[in-house]
Design a protein around this motif. Sequence first.
Motif, short mmCIF file in Angstrom:
data_model
loop_
_atom_site.label_atom_id
_atom_site.label_comp_id
_atom_site.label_asym_id
_atom_site.label_seq_id
_atom_site.Cartn_x
_atom_site.Cartn_y
_atom_site.Cartn_z
N SER A 1 0.67 -1.77 -0.18
CA SER A 1 0.08 0.16 -0.18
C SER A 1 0.94 1.47 -0.35
O SER A 1 1.62 1.34 -0.83
CB SER A 1 -0.94 -0.03 1.65
N ALA B 1 -12.90 3.40 -0.67
CA ALA B 1 -12.13 3.49 1.27
C ALA B 1 -11.77 4.77 1.13
O ALA B 1 -12.06 5.49 2.31
CB ALA B 1 -10.94 2.37 0.98
N GLY B 2 -11.42 5.48 0.10
CA GLY B 2 -11.06 6.78 0.66
C GLY B 2 -11.90 7.51 0.91
O GLY B 2 -11.63 8.95 2.44
N LEU C 1 -9.19 4.75 9.32
CA LEU C 1 -10.58 4.52 8.04
C LEU C 1 -11.48 3.64 9.62
O LEU C 1 -11.23 3.35 10.79
CB LEU C 1 -10.55 3.03 7.81
N PHE D 1 -13.51 -0.19 6.55
CA PHE D 1 -12.00 -1.26 7.25
C PHE D 1 -12.85 -2.63 6.15
O PHE D 1 -11.70 -3.09 6.35
CB PHE D 1 -11.68 -1.07 8.40
N ASP E 1 -13.75 -2.41 2.68
CA ASP E 1 -13.00 -1.49 1.39
C ASP E 1 -11.63 -2.04 1.74
O ASP E 1 -11.00 -1.98 0.91
CB ASP E 1 -13.37 -0.47 1.71
N PHE E 2 -11.07 -2.06 3.02
CA PHE E 2 -9.76 -2.28 2.49
C PHE E 2 -9.88 -3.94 2.90
O PHE E 2 -8.30 -5.02 2.83
CB PHE E 2 -9.52 -2.31 4.13
N ASP F 1 -9.70 -4.53 -5.70
CA ASP F 1 -8.82 -3.83 -4.82
C ASP F 1 -9.85 -2.36 -4.45
O ASP F 1 -10.56 -1.73 -5.94
CB ASP F 1 -7.73 -3.48 -5.32
N ARG F 2 -10.07 -2.33 -3.91
CA ARG F 2 -11.20 -1.34 -3.07
C ARG F 2 -10.54 0.08 -2.73
O ARG F 2 -11.43 1.29 -2.01
CB ARG F 2 -12.05 -1.10 -2.79
N THR F 3 -9.26 0.15 -2.40
CA THR F 3 -8.06 0.80 -1.99
C THR F 3 -7.24 1.91 -2.18
O THR F 3 -7.74 2.80 -2.41
CB THR F 3 -7.27 0.76 -0.41
N SER G 1 -8.66 -8.71 -2.27
CA SER G 1 -8.91 -7.57 -1.38
C SER G 1 -7.56 -6.81 -1.38
O SER G 1 -6.93 -7.10 -1.96
CB SER G 1 -9.73 -7.29 -0.13
N HIS G 2 -7.42 -5.76 -0.67
CA HIS G 2 -5.99 -4.44 -0.71
C HIS G 2 -5.33 -5.08 0.29
O HIS G 2 -4.11 -5.34 -0.24
CB HIS G 2 -6.90 -2.67 0.30
#
Length: 265
Positions: free
Chosen positions: A105, A149-150, A162, A167, A170-171, A217-219, A242-243
Amino acid sequence: MMMNRRAFSAALVAGAATASLVSARGMAAPAAATPMASPKIRNVVLAHGLFADGSSWSEVIARLQAAGINATAVQNPLTTLPEAVAEVTRVLDRQDGPTVLAGHSFAGMLVTEAGVHPHVAALVYVAARAPDANEDYTALAKTYPAAPAGAGIVFDGDEGRLTEAAFLRDFAGDLPEAKARVLYAVQQPFHKALLAGRTTHAAWREKPSFYAVSTEDRTINSDLQRFMAKRMKATTIEVKSSHVSLVSHPDTISRLILQAAGQTA
Protein backbone atom coordinates in the motif's frame (compact mmCIF):
# COMPACT_ATOMS: atom_id res chain seq x y z
CA MET A 1 37.62 -32.84 -16.60
CA MET A 2 34.01 -33.91 -17.11
CA MET A 3 32.86 -32.07 -13.99
CA ASN A 4 34.74 -28.93 -15.08
CA ARG A 5 33.08 -28.94 -18.47
CA ARG A 6 29.68 -29.35 -16.87
CA ALA A 7 30.33 -26.49 -14.47
CA PHE A 8 31.56 -24.32 -17.31
CA SER A 9 28.48 -25.12 -19.41
CA ALA A 10 26.17 -24.36 -16.49
CA ALA A 11 27.88 -21.01 -15.99
CA LEU A 12 27.39 -20.16 -19.66
CA VAL A 13 23.69 -21.02 -19.48
CA ALA A 14 23.20 -18.97 -16.31
CA GLY A 15 25.04 -16.04 -17.85
CA ALA A 16 22.93 -16.16 -21.00
CA ALA A 17 19.72 -16.25 -18.97
CA THR A 18 20.79 -13.23 -16.97
CA ALA A 19 21.75 -11.29 -20.07
CA SER A 20 18.35 -12.03 -21.61
CA LEU A 21 16.54 -10.81 -18.49
CA VAL A 22 18.50 -7.55 -18.41
CA SER A 23 17.90 -6.99 -22.11
CA ALA A 24 14.15 -7.64 -21.76
CA ARG A 25 13.86 -5.08 -18.96
CA GLY A 26 15.84 -2.51 -20.94
CA MET A 27 18.20 -2.00 -18.00
CA ALA A 28 21.90 -1.25 -17.99
CA ALA A 29 22.33 -2.52 -14.42
CA PRO A 30 25.09 -5.09 -13.86
CA ALA A 31 24.07 -8.73 -13.77
CA ALA A 32 24.83 -8.94 -10.04
CA ALA A 33 21.89 -6.59 -9.37
CA THR A 34 19.34 -9.25 -10.37
CA PRO A 35 18.24 -12.13 -8.14
CA MET A 36 18.96 -14.66 -10.91
CA ALA A 37 22.61 -13.61 -11.08
CA SER A 38 23.26 -13.37 -7.33
CA PRO A 39 23.52 -15.97 -4.58
CA LYS A 40 20.16 -16.57 -2.97
CA ILE A 41 19.10 -13.57 -0.92
CA ARG A 42 18.48 -14.40 2.74
CA ASN A 43 17.21 -11.04 4.05
CA VAL A 44 13.77 -9.52 3.53
CA VAL A 45 12.57 -6.22 4.98
CA LEU A 46 8.81 -5.62 5.00
CA ALA A 47 7.12 -2.22 5.30
CA HIS A 48 3.43 -1.62 6.03
CA GLY A 49 1.18 1.16 4.81
CA LEU A 50 -1.75 3.16 6.13
CA PHE A 51 -4.45 1.64 8.36
CA ALA A 52 -2.04 -1.08 9.56
CA ASP A 53 1.07 -1.91 11.54
CA GLY A 54 3.90 -4.40 11.14
CA SER A 55 1.72 -7.31 12.23
CA SER A 56 -0.06 -7.15 8.86
CA TRP A 57 2.94 -9.08 7.49
CA SER A 58 2.68 -11.89 10.08
CA GLU A 59 1.28 -14.54 7.73
CA VAL A 60 3.99 -13.82 5.16
CA ILE A 61 6.76 -13.68 7.79
CA ALA A 62 5.93 -17.20 9.01
CA ARG A 63 6.25 -18.54 5.47
CA LEU A 64 9.48 -16.69 4.76
CA GLN A 65 11.02 -17.92 8.00
CA ALA A 66 10.06 -21.49 7.09
CA ALA A 67 12.02 -20.99 3.85
CA GLY A 68 15.12 -19.91 5.79
CA ILE A 69 14.65 -16.17 5.27
CA ASN A 70 15.67 -13.55 7.83
CA ALA A 71 12.50 -11.41 7.74
CA THR A 72 12.10 -8.08 9.52
CA ALA A 73 8.92 -5.99 9.64
CA VAL A 74 9.40 -2.23 9.95
CA GLN A 75 7.13 -0.31 12.28
CA ASN A 76 6.31 2.65 10.04
CA PRO A 77 5.70 5.72 12.25
CA LEU A 78 3.10 7.10 9.76
CA THR A 79 4.14 10.65 10.65
CA THR A 80 6.06 12.16 7.72
CA LEU A 81 7.59 10.59 4.64
CA PRO A 82 11.19 11.44 5.66
CA GLU A 83 10.67 9.92 9.13
CA ALA A 84 9.12 6.77 7.66
CA VAL A 85 11.96 6.42 5.12
CA ALA A 86 14.48 6.91 7.92
CA GLU A 87 12.95 4.03 9.88
CA VAL A 88 13.19 1.72 6.85
CA THR A 89 16.76 2.85 6.28
CA ARG A 90 17.73 2.04 9.86
CA VAL A 91 16.42 -1.50 9.43
CA LEU A 92 18.20 -1.87 6.08
CA ASP A 93 21.45 -0.72 7.70
CA ARG A 94 21.24 -3.69 10.08
CA GLN A 95 20.99 -6.30 7.32
CA ASP A 96 24.12 -8.40 6.79
CA GLY A 97 23.92 -8.72 3.01
CA PRO A 98 21.69 -8.42 -0.07
CA THR A 99 18.08 -7.74 0.87
CA VAL A 100 14.65 -7.75 -0.71
CA LEU A 101 12.63 -4.67 0.28
CA ALA A 102 8.87 -5.21 0.12
CA GLY A 103 6.08 -2.73 0.77
CA HIS A 104 2.31 -2.85 0.94
CA SER A 105 0.00 0.00 0.00
CA PHE A 106 1.43 3.39 1.02
CA ALA A 107 4.73 1.69 1.87
CA GLY A 108 5.42 1.53 -1.85
CA MET A 109 6.53 5.14 -1.34
CA LEU A 110 9.12 3.88 1.15
CA VAL A 111 10.28 1.11 -1.15
CA THR A 112 10.66 3.61 -3.98
CA GLU A 113 12.67 6.05 -1.86
CA ALA A 114 14.66 3.81 0.50
CA GLY A 115 15.17 1.13 -2.14
CA VAL A 116 18.29 2.90 -3.40
CA HIS A 117 20.04 1.64 -0.26
CA PRO A 118 23.11 -0.43 -1.23
CA HIS A 119 21.83 -3.51 0.63
CA VAL A 120 18.66 -3.64 -1.47
CA ALA A 121 18.93 -6.08 -4.38
CA ALA A 122 15.25 -6.29 -5.39
CA LEU A 123 11.95 -4.54 -4.73
CA VAL A 124 8.48 -6.00 -4.16
CA TYR A 125 5.31 -3.92 -4.32
CA VAL A 126 2.07 -5.43 -2.94
CA ALA A 127 -0.95 -3.40 -4.11
CA ALA A 128 1.37 -0.48 -3.49
CA ARG A 129 2.06 3.07 -4.55
CA ALA A 130 4.99 3.28 -6.96
CA PRO A 131 5.60 6.92 -7.85
CA ASP A 132 8.39 8.22 -10.02
CA ALA A 133 10.93 10.61 -8.51
CA ASN A 134 9.25 13.90 -7.50
CA GLU A 135 5.92 12.72 -8.91
CA ASP A 136 2.67 13.94 -7.36
CA TYR A 137 1.08 10.58 -6.52
CA THR A 138 -2.24 12.15 -5.56
CA ALA A 139 -2.50 13.80 -8.98
CA LEU A 140 -1.61 10.50 -10.65
CA ALA A 141 -4.26 8.63 -8.66
CA LYS A 142 -6.90 11.18 -9.68
CA THR A 143 -6.50 10.15 -13.33
CA TYR A 144 -8.25 6.89 -12.35
CA PRO A 145 -11.67 6.35 -10.74
CA ALA A 146 -11.49 6.91 -6.99
CA ALA A 147 -11.31 3.79 -4.85
CA PRO A 148 -14.17 3.58 -2.31
CA ALA A 149 -11.96 3.37 0.80
CA GLY A 150 -11.01 7.03 0.53
CA ALA A 151 -14.54 8.06 1.48
CA GLY A 152 -14.20 6.12 4.73
CA ILE A 153 -11.25 8.09 6.12
CA VAL A 154 -12.05 10.20 9.18
CA PHE A 155 -9.77 12.65 10.99
CA ASP A 156 -9.23 13.42 14.64
CA GLY A 157 -7.30 16.65 14.28
CA ASP A 158 -4.22 15.80 12.21
CA GLU A 159 -4.63 12.03 12.54
CA GLY A 160 -6.56 9.99 9.99
CA ARG A 161 -7.96 6.47 10.11
CA LEU A 162 -10.53 4.28 8.42
CA THR A 163 -13.93 3.79 10.01
CA GLU A 164 -14.67 0.24 11.04
CA ALA A 165 -17.29 -0.14 8.30
CA ALA A 166 -14.88 1.07 5.60
CA PHE A 167 -12.07 -1.08 6.98
CA LEU A 168 -14.15 -4.26 6.87
CA ARG A 169 -15.73 -3.51 3.49
CA ASP A 170 -13.12 -1.59 1.49
CA PHE A 171 -9.76 -2.46 3.01
CA ALA A 172 -10.04 -6.09 4.11
CA GLY A 173 -13.20 -7.16 2.31
CA ASP A 174 -12.13 -10.72 1.47
CA LEU A 175 -11.15 -11.68 5.01
CA PRO A 176 -13.42 -13.44 7.48
CA GLU A 177 -15.02 -10.70 9.56
CA ALA A 178 -13.43 -11.91 12.80
CA LYS A 179 -9.95 -11.74 11.26
CA ALA A 180 -10.62 -8.33 9.71
CA ARG A 181 -11.69 -7.02 13.11
CA VAL A 182 -8.38 -8.12 14.61
CA LEU A 183 -6.56 -6.11 11.94
CA TYR A 184 -8.85 -3.16 12.58
CA ALA A 185 -7.94 -3.31 16.28
CA VAL A 186 -4.25 -2.68 15.49
CA GLN A 187 -4.88 0.04 12.90
CA GLN A 188 -2.44 2.90 13.45
CA PRO A 189 -3.59 6.47 12.66
CA PHE A 190 -1.56 8.38 10.08
CA HIS A 191 -0.64 12.07 10.13
CA LYS A 192 -1.85 14.38 7.38
CA ALA A 193 1.75 15.47 6.81
CA LEU A 194 2.62 11.95 5.66
CA LEU A 195 0.49 12.33 2.54
CA ALA A 196 2.20 15.57 1.52
CA GLY A 197 5.60 13.95 0.97
CA ARG A 198 7.09 13.17 -2.44
CA THR A 199 9.80 10.69 -3.22
CA THR A 200 13.09 12.09 -4.51
CA HIS A 201 14.30 8.78 -5.94
CA ALA A 202 12.70 5.99 -7.98
CA ALA A 203 14.58 2.86 -6.96
CA TRP A 204 12.54 0.79 -9.42
CA ARG A 205 14.37 2.52 -12.27
CA GLU A 206 17.59 0.89 -11.08
CA LYS A 207 16.67 -2.41 -9.42
CA PRO A 208 14.64 -5.51 -10.33
CA SER A 209 11.03 -4.97 -9.33
CA PHE A 210 8.08 -7.27 -8.66
CA TYR A 211 4.44 -6.23 -8.31
CA ALA A 212 1.33 -8.01 -6.98
CA VAL A 213 -1.83 -6.37 -8.34
CA SER A 214 -5.00 -6.88 -6.27
CA THR A 215 -7.83 -7.26 -8.78
CA GLU A 216 -10.65 -6.71 -6.27
CA ASP A 217 -9.00 -3.73 -4.60
CA ARG A 218 -11.23 -1.00 -3.12
CA THR A 219 -8.35 1.01 -1.63
CA ILE A 220 -6.03 1.57 -4.62
CA ASN A 221 -7.59 1.34 -8.07
CA SER A 222 -6.51 -1.93 -9.73
CA ASP A 223 -5.91 -0.26 -13.10
CA LEU A 224 -3.67 2.30 -11.41
CA GLN A 225 -1.72 -0.61 -9.94
CA ARG A 226 -1.39 -2.16 -13.40
CA PHE A 227 -0.16 1.14 -14.83
CA MET A 228 2.53 1.50 -12.18
CA ALA A 229 3.65 -2.12 -12.55
CA LYS A 230 3.88 -1.80 -16.32
CA ARG A 231 5.75 1.51 -16.12
CA MET A 232 8.43 0.00 -13.90
CA LYS A 233 8.64 -3.11 -16.12
CA ALA A 234 8.00 -5.21 -13.03
CA THR A 235 7.56 -8.94 -12.94
CA THR A 236 3.81 -8.80 -12.26
CA ILE A 237 1.21 -11.17 -10.88
CA GLU A 238 -2.52 -10.56 -10.41
CA VAL A 239 -4.23 -11.77 -7.27
CA LYS A 240 -8.02 -11.99 -6.93
CA SER A 241 -7.93 -10.19 -3.64
CA SER A 242 -8.92 -7.19 -1.61
CA HIS A 243 -6.26 -4.63 -0.74
CA VAL A 244 -4.77 -6.95 1.90
CA SER A 245 -3.51 -9.79 -0.30
CA LEU A 246 -0.58 -10.20 2.10
CA VAL A 247 -3.16 -11.44 4.65
CA SER A 248 -5.75 -13.15 2.46
CA HIS A 249 -3.25 -14.76 0.05
CA PRO A 250 -0.01 -15.10 2.05
CA ASP A 251 1.21 -18.13 0.06
CA THR A 252 1.01 -16.18 -3.20
CA ILE A 253 2.71 -13.08 -1.81
CA SER A 254 5.40 -15.15 -0.09
CA ARG A 255 6.17 -16.92 -3.37
CA LEU A 256 6.57 -13.58 -5.14
CA ILE A 257 8.99 -12.37 -2.46
CA LEU A 258 10.93 -15.62 -2.63
CA GLN A 259 11.11 -15.22 -6.40
CA ALA A 260 12.55 -11.74 -5.91
CA ALA A 261 15.08 -13.31 -3.54
CA GLY A 262 16.13 -15.84 -6.17
CA GLN A 263 14.67 -18.69 -4.11
CA THR A 264 12.20 -19.90 -6.75
CA ALA A 265 11.86 -19.92 -10.54
